[in-house]
Design a protein around this motif. Structure first.
Motif, PDB file in Angstrom:
ATOM      1  N   PHE A 410       0.823  -1.239   0.185  1.00  0.00           N
ATOM      2  CA  PHE A 410       0.165  -0.092   0.213  1.00  0.00           C
ATOM      3  C   PHE A 410       0.875   1.218  -0.135  1.00  0.00           C
ATOM      4  O   PHE A 410       0.672   2.292  -0.850  1.00  0.00           O
ATOM      5  CB  PHE A 410      -0.839   0.119   1.151  1.00  0.00           C
ATOM      6  N   GLU A 411       1.932   1.095   0.828  1.00  0.00           N
ATOM      7  CA  GLU A 411       2.696   2.543   0.964  1.00  0.00           C
ATOM      8  C   GLU A 411       3.361   2.794  -0.234  1.00  0.00           C
ATOM      9  O   GLU A 411       3.542   4.012  -0.554  1.00  0.00           O
ATOM     10  CB  GLU A 411       3.690   2.377   2.145  1.00  0.00           C
ATOM     11  N   ASP A 412       4.000   1.798  -0.893  1.00  0.00           N
ATOM     12  CA  ASP A 412       4.471   1.828  -2.287  1.00  0.00           C
ATOM     13  C   ASP A 412       3.839   2.525  -3.268  1.00  0.00           C
ATOM     14  O   ASP A 412       3.842   3.390  -4.097  1.00  0.00           O
ATOM     15  CB  ASP A 412       4.922   0.510  -2.661  1.00  0.00           C
ATOM     16  N   ARG A 413       2.256   1.987  -3.291  1.00  0.00           N
ATOM     17  CA  ARG A 413       1.476   2.547  -4.595  1.00  0.00           C
ATOM     18  C   ARG A 413       0.989   3.892  -4.268  1.00  0.00           C
ATOM     19  O   ARG A 413       0.569   4.487  -5.145  1.00  0.00           O
ATOM     20  CB  ARG A 413       0.203   1.631  -4.257  1.00  0.00           C
ATOM     21  N   VAL A 414       0.928   4.370  -2.877  1.00  0.00           N
ATOM     22  CA  VAL A 414       0.620   5.863  -2.634  1.00  0.00           C
ATOM     23  C   VAL A 414       1.794   6.784  -2.226  1.00  0.00           C
ATOM     24  O   VAL A 414       1.579   7.930  -1.806  1.00  0.00           O
ATOM     25  CB  VAL A 414      -0.319   5.662  -1.676  1.00  0.00           C
ATOM     26  N   ALA A 415       2.894   6.249  -2.595  1.00  0.00           N
ATOM     27  CA  ALA A 415       4.065   7.070  -2.192  1.00  0.00           C
ATOM     28  C   ALA A 415       3.925   8.272  -3.122  1.00  0.00           C
ATOM     29  O   ALA A 415       3.905   8.383  -4.018  1.00  0.00           O
ATOM     30  CB  ALA A 415       5.442   6.426  -2.829  1.00  0.00           C
ATOM     31  N   GLY A 416       4.269   9.543  -2.104  1.00  0.00           N
ATOM     32  CA  GLY A 416       4.245  10.951  -2.703  1.00  0.00           C
ATOM     33  C   GLY A 416       2.850  11.613  -2.365  1.00  0.00           C
ATOM     34  O   GLY A 416       2.708  12.820  -2.555  1.00  0.00           O
ATOM     35  N   ARG A 417       1.842  10.496  -2.495  1.00  0.00           N
ATOM     36  CA  ARG A 417       0.407  11.376  -2.120  1.00  0.00           C
ATOM     37  C   ARG A 417       0.011  11.117  -0.685  1.00  0.00           C
ATOM     38  O   ARG A 417      -1.104  11.548  -0.145  1.00  0.00           O
ATOM     39  CB  ARG A 417      -0.494  10.570  -3.239  1.00  0.00           C
ATOM     40  N   GLY A 418       0.509  10.247  -0.026  1.00  0.00           N
ATOM     41  CA  GLY A 418       0.041  10.013   1.398  1.00  0.00           C
ATOM     42  C   GLY A 418       1.360   9.563   2.254  1.00  0.00           C
ATOM     43  O   GLY A 418       2.282   8.927   1.889  1.00  0.00           O
ATOM     44  N   VAL A 419       1.102   9.787   3.502  1.00  0.00           N
ATOM     45  CA  VAL A 419       2.078   9.542   4.718  1.00  0.00           C
ATOM     46  C   VAL A 419       1.570   8.338   5.705  1.00  0.00           C
ATOM     47  O   VAL A 419       0.206   8.825   6.072  1.00  0.00           O
ATOM     48  CB  VAL A 419       2.781  10.654   5.175  1.00  0.00           C
ATOM     49  N   VAL A 420       2.138   7.424   5.708  1.00  0.00           N
ATOM     50  CA  VAL A 420       1.357   6.624   7.067  1.00  0.00           C
ATOM     51  C   VAL A 420       2.462   6.616   8.292  1.00  0.00           C
ATOM     52  O   VAL A 420       3.567   6.356   8.065  1.00  0.00           O
ATOM     53  CB  VAL A 420       1.428   5.109   6.636  1.00  0.00           C
ATOM     54  N   VAL A 421       1.937   6.975   9.415  1.00  0.00           N
ATOM     55  CA  VAL A 421       2.992   7.128  10.554  1.00  0.00           C
ATOM     56  C   VAL A 421       2.279   6.083  11.501  1.00  0.00           C
ATOM     57  O   VAL A 421       1.115   5.888  11.908  1.00  0.00           O
ATOM     58  CB  VAL A 421       2.641   8.592  11.154  1.00  0.00           C
ATOM     59  N   ARG A 422       3.364   5.126  11.925  1.00  0.00           N
ATOM     60  CA  ARG A 422       2.957   4.262  13.046  1.00  0.00           C
ATOM     61  C   ARG A 422       3.192   4.737  14.561  1.00  0.00           C
ATOM     62  O   ARG A 422       4.195   5.293  14.604  1.00  0.00           O
ATOM     63  CB  ARG A 422       3.713   2.775  12.772  1.00  0.00           C
ATOM     64  N   GLY A 423       2.318   4.490  15.244  1.00  0.00           N
ATOM     65  CA  GLY A 423       2.491   4.919  16.730  1.00  0.00           C
ATOM     66  C   GLY A 423       2.119   6.497  16.639  1.00  0.00           C
ATOM     67  O   GLY A 423       1.176   7.153  16.030  1.00  0.00           O
ATOM     68  N   TRP A 424       2.792   7.302  17.388  1.00  0.00           N
ATOM     69  CA  TRP A 424       2.381   8.835  18.103  1.00  0.00           C
ATOM     70  C   TRP A 424       2.583   9.642  17.024  1.00  0.00           C
ATOM     71  O   TRP A 424       3.649   9.635  16.075  1.00  0.00           O
ATOM     72  CB  TRP A 424       3.094   9.003  19.176  1.00  0.00           C
ATOM     73  N   VAL A 425       1.779  10.573  16.608  1.00  0.00           N
ATOM     74  CA  VAL A 425       1.956  11.684  15.787  1.00  0.00           C
ATOM     75  C   VAL A 425       1.539  12.909  16.417  1.00  0.00           C
ATOM     76  O   VAL A 425       0.831  13.047  17.441  1.00  0.00           O
ATOM     77  CB  VAL A 425       0.986  11.642  14.579  1.00  0.00           C
ATOM     78  N   PRO A 426       2.192  14.146  15.789  1.00  0.00           N
ATOM     79  CA  PRO A 426       1.997  15.595  16.389  1.00  0.00           C
ATOM     80  C   PRO A 426       0.629  15.955  16.028  1.00  0.00           C
ATOM     81  O   PRO A 426       0.261  16.582  15.201  1.00  0.00           O
ATOM     82  CB  PRO A 426       3.061  16.360  16.033  1.00  0.00           C
ATOM     83  N   GLN A 427      -0.286  15.471  16.585  1.00  0.00           N
ATOM     84  CA  GLN A 427      -1.656  15.805  16.010  1.00  0.00           C
ATOM     85  C   GLN A 427      -2.109  17.094  16.021  1.00  0.00           C
ATOM     86  O   GLN A 427      -2.743  17.709  14.767  1.00  0.00           O
ATOM     87  CB  GLN A 427      -2.874  14.772  16.806  1.00  0.00           C
ATOM     88  N   VAL A 428      -1.750  17.770  17.103  1.00  0.00           N
ATOM     89  CA  VAL A 428      -2.188  19.427  17.000  1.00  0.00           C
ATOM     90  C   VAL A 428      -1.618  20.065  15.989  1.00  0.00           C
ATOM     91  O   VAL A 428      -2.255  20.905  15.045  1.00  0.00           O
ATOM     92  CB  VAL A 428      -1.943  19.800  18.477  1.00  0.00           C
ATOM     93  N   ALA A 429      -0.506  19.873  15.899  1.00  0.00           N
ATOM     94  CA  ALA A 429       0.365  20.641  14.748  1.00  0.00           C
ATOM     95  C   ALA A 429      -0.023  20.010  13.348  1.00  0.00           C
ATOM     96  O   ALA A 429      -0.051  20.884  12.626  1.00  0.00           O
ATOM     97  CB  ALA A 429       1.963  20.020  14.980  1.00  0.00           C
ATOM     98  N   ILE A 430      -0.252  18.669  13.155  1.00  0.00           N
ATOM     99  CA  ILE A 430      -0.956  18.464  11.776  1.00  0.00           C
ATOM    100  C   ILE A 430      -2.230  19.006  11.494  1.00  0.00           C
ATOM    101  O   ILE A 430      -2.518  19.662  10.500  1.00  0.00           O
ATOM    102  CB  ILE A 430      -1.082  16.742  11.928  1.00  0.00           C
ATOM    103  N   LEU A 431      -3.154  18.987  12.609  1.00  0.00           N
ATOM    104  CA  LEU A 431      -4.405  19.662  12.283  1.00  0.00           C
ATOM    105  C   LEU A 431      -4.307  21.278  12.079  1.00  0.00           C
ATOM    106  O   LEU A 431      -5.289  21.934  11.336  1.00  0.00           O
ATOM    107  CB  LEU A 431      -5.336  19.430  13.505  1.00  0.00           C
TER     108      LEU A 431
END
Length: 546
Positions: A410-431
């Motif tokens: 999946f990650e190879d097929r959407v490379a450049g168009r999307g990012v998958v992050v496993r575990g914690w993310v900086p949600q406030v900063a992203i939003l």
């Protein structure tokens, strides 16, 4: 068939005034004494048979008297010398509960209060930002996590357990009653009040025993808290115990919210009359209704009608709406954790045009099944939209190999168009990034506050607990679009793809304008002179009251 709360309450008002005072009597008069746990579990229940009278008498006594200490104990003082009033803050150890209470702690310290915050050893690292920001006014109070046979050794946070373990966590933490009491008695300037999470309702009885005030902190909004209070006050039941679609209505709450049984809080659904564990949970949650004050992480402009309902039900004005509780702008990338991927995600977002990215996050508690993961991945792939997908990995309570697997390739097929992050993310900063236009969310209250503050439209997929009442509010306010419901629901990838495309199109122009208006209202509420600002100031005055 609809079971209402009013029907369930009949026959529950038999206790006398004297019986109703059992939970408060030891704290209002006489010497403080340590109580065995068996006593702690049983003393709550009589409070609530006639809890309005109990509240009146308990509050009258704690206003005018303080406990007599043993001869070896230092005298109680109302304030820590040279500082503001001393307050004990006790968070429930789950990510969604701790973050908002830590943000409240920051606000109180900024307003001059002296604070002790209670955690267990494994949760100490989460205090680092607070202690660094307020080295002289915030102190940690660390107690060992009590042993519980159903909680693995070394686990001290509910985020590391399946949702079904919440009851066990609440019961385990109840064993901290006596250690806290002993600490209080030996402190030269003990706290004048306790602020504790709604899952720590037993601290109300502790406060009564100490002759101080307890304020319940609600990490959910006014509607969610109204539903929780109504459930435990009226104890509604199903006519058919096998029918999970029985409708449970709440006619005492504005707009008479109604939910099928399966959407009712799993903590409530697990209640069994006479079972020591769930009776302890019930008594703690009922204690919230007679605590001295209520603090809600919300703002009046969002849920005023439900805020007014809680105030009316409480019978006093000590109800404070102090949200959205969020970190200062300079700390948004580290709220709740940190990871090396934070800068990578934000750097990638910098390459995206404004309002083109969908953010997918189901919070710190829920782990998706592999089938759910497959359908979301396929929906993203088919939609063609840009995305950031935060994936929580399985904990010890999940079946090995059945949860959280990202489909191969999946990650190879959407490379450049999307990012998958496993575990914690900086949600406030992203939003808050200009590229993000919408959030697919489980409707946890922190996520809702963060998204509203950032002016981000929500696509709702409530999973459990207060998620359903939260989603209901989003739909009422027209700042959320419905996707799916339920922790076991497997979405349709084609429908998800359509929804993802809709989120970044002009089809949602009206909803995006609406959420922008709420973002402005939220910022005004927490700004100087705003409704939440004023409530925070009033809360500090109450906490400092001699």
């Amino acid at each position: 068939m609809v079971a209402t709360g009013d029907e369930a309450i009949s026959g529950e008002m038999a206790a006398t005034d004297d019986e109703a005072l059992v939970g408060c009597r030891c704290g209002a008069v006489g010497n403080i004494r340590l109580l065995p746990r068996s006593v702690l579990i049983t003393i709550y229940q009589p409070i609530f048979f006639n809890y309005e009278k109990s509240f009146d008498k308990c509050t009258r006594r704690t206003e005018t008297t303080r406990p007599t200490l043993t001869n070896s104990s230092p005298p109680l003082t109302m304030e820590v010398s040279g500082t503001g009033a001393h307050v004990l803050i006790f968070p429930y150890p789950a990510q969604g509960h701790m973050l908002a209470l830590f943000d409240l702690t920051h606000q109180l310290a900024t307003r001059g209060l002296s604070i002790t915050i209670l955690v267990t050893p494994k949760n100490v690292p989460q205090l680092t930002p607070l202690l660094s920001a307020h080295p002289t006014t915030i102190k940690s109070f660390v107690l060992p996590f009590p042993y519980h046979p159903s909680i693995p050794s070394g686990v001290e946070n509910a985020s590391d357990l399946p949702f079904s373990a919440f009851n066990d966590m609440m019961v385990a933490l109840g064993d901290l009653y006596n250690p806290i009491l002993e600490w209080f008695l030996n402190h030269p300037s003990p706290p004048v009040a306790i602020i504790s999470d709604l899952f720590l309702g037993w601290t109300h009885n502790l406060a009564c025993q100490l002759g101080i005030h307890r304020y319940v902190f609600s990490p959910t909004g006014a509607l969610g808290l109204s539903v929780i209070n109504s459930l435990w006050r009226f104890l509604p039941k199903r006519d058919d115990p096998t029918n999970d679609n029985t409708l449970i209505s709440f006619p005492n709450i504005p707009n008479c919210p109604t939910f099928p049984w399966w959407q009712v809080s799993p903590v409530y659904r697990s209640y069994v009359e006479g079972d020591p564990t769930t009776e302890f949970v019930k008594d703690g949650l009922r204690a919230n209704m007679v605590s001295w004050g209520v603090i809600i992480n919300s703002f009046r402009e969002l849920d005023q009608i439900y805020f007014d309902h809680i105030k009316a039900e409480s019978g006093h004005d000590r109800v404070f709406s102090v949200g959205p509780l969020l970190p200062s702008s300079k700390n948004t990338t580290e709220r709740g954790g940190s990871s090396s991927s934070s800068s990578d995600v934000l750097s990638w977002l910098n390459t995206c045009a404004a309002h083109t990215v969908v953010f997918i996050s189901f919070g710190s508690q829920f782990v998706l099944t592999n089938k759910q993961m497959e359908e979301i991945a396929l929906g993203l792939e088919r939609s063609g939209v840009k995305f950031v997908w935060a994936v929580k990995e399985p904990t010890g309570g999940h079946a090995v190999g059945a949860y959280g697997k990202i489909p191969d390739g999946f990650e190879d097929r959407v490379a450049g168009r999307g990012v998958v992050v496993r575990g914690w993310v900086p949600q406030v900063a992203i939003l808050n990034h200009r590229a993000v236009v919408a959030l697919l969310t489980h409707c946890g209250w922190n996520s809702i506050m963060e998204a509203l503050m950032a002016g981000v439209l929500m696509l709702t997929w409530p999973m459990s607990a207060d998620n359903f009442s939260n989603a209901m509010l989003l739909h009422q306010m027209k700042v959320g679009l419905k996707a799916y419901e339920g922790v076991d629901t497997v979405p349709d990838s084609g429908e998800l793809a359509r929804l993802f495309r809709k989120l970044v199109s002009e089809e949602t122009r009206v909803e995006r304008k609406r959420v922008t208006e709420f973002a402005i209202a939220a910022k005004e509420a927490v700004g100087e002179g705003g409704s939440s600002w004023k409530d925070l100031d009033q809360l500090v005055l109450n906490l400092s009251h001699k």
